[in-house]
Design an enzyme around this catalytic site. Sequence first.
Site, PDB file in Angstrom:
ATOM      1  N   LYS A  76       0.741  -0.864   0.187  1.00  0.00           N
ATOM      2  CA  LYS A  76      -0.410  -0.118   0.049  1.00  0.00           C
ATOM      3  C   LYS A  76       1.207   1.260  -0.091  1.00  0.00           C
ATOM      4  O   LYS A  76       1.773   0.879   0.975  1.00  0.00           O
ATOM      5  CB  LYS A  76      -1.322   0.077   0.762  1.00  0.00           C
ATOM      6  N   SER A 151     -10.075   2.801   2.622  1.00  0.00           N
ATOM      7  CA  SER A 151      -8.557   3.048   2.091  1.00  0.00           C
ATOM      8  C   SER A 151      -7.761   2.538   0.602  1.00  0.00           C
ATOM      9  O   SER A 151      -7.045   2.591  -0.047  1.00  0.00           O
ATOM     10  CB  SER A 151      -8.363   3.847   2.971  1.00  0.00           C
ATOM     11  N   SER A 175      -9.948  -0.310   6.805  1.00  0.00           N
ATOM     12  CA  SER A 175     -10.033  -0.715   5.388  1.00  0.00           C
ATOM     13  C   SER A 175      -9.224  -1.420   4.693  1.00  0.00           C
ATOM     14  O   SER A 175      -8.570  -2.111   3.893  1.00  0.00           O
ATOM     15  CB  SER A 175      -8.748   0.905   5.046  1.00  0.00           C
TER      16      SER A 175
HETATM   17  N1  GLN Z   1     -13.201   5.154   6.098  1.00  0.00           N
HETATM   18  C1  GLN Z   1     -12.365   4.815   7.222  1.00  0.00           C
HETATM   19  C2  GLN Z   1     -12.039   6.692   6.573  1.00  0.00           C
HETATM   20  O1  GLN Z   1     -12.358   6.928   5.972  1.00  0.00           O
HETATM   21  C3  GLN Z   1     -11.502   4.133   7.708  1.00  0.00           C
HETATM   22  C4  GLN Z   1     -10.716   4.599   6.836  1.00  0.00           C
HETATM   23  C5  GLN Z   1      -9.204   3.816   7.000  1.00  0.00           C
HETATM   24  O2  GLN Z   1      -9.507   2.715   8.267  1.00  0.00           O
HETATM   25  N2  GLN Z   1      -8.042   4.089   6.670  1.00  0.00           N
HETATM   26  O3  GLN Z   1     -12.369   7.182   7.940  1.00  0.00           O
END
Ligand code: GLN
Length: 504
Positions: A76, A151, A175
């Site tokens: 990532k 994400s 995410s």
């Molecule tokens: N969807 C959540 C956010 O936008 C979690 C994102 C994540 O776990 N990085 O904060």
Amino acid sequence: MINSSLKQLGDLLQAKKISSVELTQTFLTRISQYNPSINAYIALDEAKTLNQAKAADARIASGNAAALTGIPIAQKDIFCAKGWQTTCGSKMLANFIAPYDAHVITQFDAAGAVNLGKTNMDEFAMGSSNETSYFGGVKNPWSFDRVPGGSSGGSAAAVAARLCAAATGTDTGGSIRQPASLCGFTGLKPTYGVVSRYGMIAFASSLDQAGPMAKSAEDCALMMNVMAGFDERDSTSLNREKEDYTRDLNKPNLDLPLKGLKVGLPKEFFADGLDVSVGKVIDSAIAEYKKLGAEIVEISLPNTGLSIPVYYVLAPAEASSNLSRYDGVRYGHRAAEYTDLMDMYNKSRAEGFGAEVKRRILIGTYVLSAGYYDAYYLKAQQIRRLIAQDFVDAFKQCDVIMGPAAPSTAFKAGEKVDDPVAMYLQDIYTISTNLAGLPGMSVPAGFAQSDDGKQLPVGLQIIGNYFDEARMLNVAHQYQQVTDWHNRMPDLDKPNLVMPEGKV
Ligand code: GLN
């Protein structure tokens, strides 16, 4: 070969039936064929990647190989990797070449794994659909008109499309697990503090945790063996003895593999808001667990409903502080024209950050400001404690908790971008785990039909007690011995179809 497990690939490499260069080339060729339409990778560097593969082959030849030596892994783009473009999905870092390695990258290098490339992600890991990336959206390999989740959407699409052997992700509110559910593979968010955050670009430091995204529980266990471990450069890294996460995968049991396992089903996870078609898949997975010997216990996590509002106070508060370092001075984007210092800060940040990141900085700054701190930030911290206590109480009644990982299957690109609250609700079942610091995983459990007739993956979430990853991996692995959902892969030339059984 592209659908082989990490163990199978390791065996082939060490028996010299294939070389790491051949294996890596196979994935690079697939990436050049499919990445232009899927957009899973932001940065590729074939020369660097193949050099690592050559070094892995030399290490194998010298008889010195570890389990993942020579295996191509996607990283990532939140992890700094020396000499690699490291953007965190943002224009702010579009030209940033990391001068050092994140702990996770160092660990993969030491294991002799091959870095295949950096994967696309929501900007600064803020999002649930990978639509906030400066580098464009990522397609869900099962249906190109849909999102992969976020994400860690690039890693998710790369694993699902078999554009890597496995990948890394990070999970601040879901995410790893939400995209694992939407793309149909196995993803694990470890207990907070098990994987070092050193060199992992910070979003919300008290919640961020890296973990594996792979085809199966067994693959996740092998990845965890590389990723987990104490690192004094992260003040929240836990100094615990090194674990072998594969140790319990096949924990023997006399007649039934999971006899006596107490599975808690939180009633709040099966209430309004869960798509009926997703609920049916989860029910059939639970039925399978009963056949494996599990006992079902109904439990309650009464404060779960508060987890989204609490998270959207705490995560933006931490983000607003973490992102203050992008000022156009030390690194990152700087506006070309400005009148004075303040104007330079303002223009650089206005140009460098996207809309969702700006929204989070505004919320975060607001809830931390004098006069509002007690009403929002402090109150959210208090409720965070109650949410964690719900789990402490629940684990007095059960060994693991199960439920859906996401409320729906993959939704259409563009469907929720203009409605942040609808987007935030994607993490309704995952966020409480982050707030409590607990480990959670998503395991492929079947497919649900969308209203336009597409078969889309559904993930079963397994939540464990602190440091109980080995047991969770056992619970997932035993399910994967009697089901083959984790082996299904999309036909990229005809996305939307489930590959017939046996053709994997
Ligand atoms: N969807 C959540 C956010 O936008 C979690 C994102 C994540 O776990 N990085 O904060």
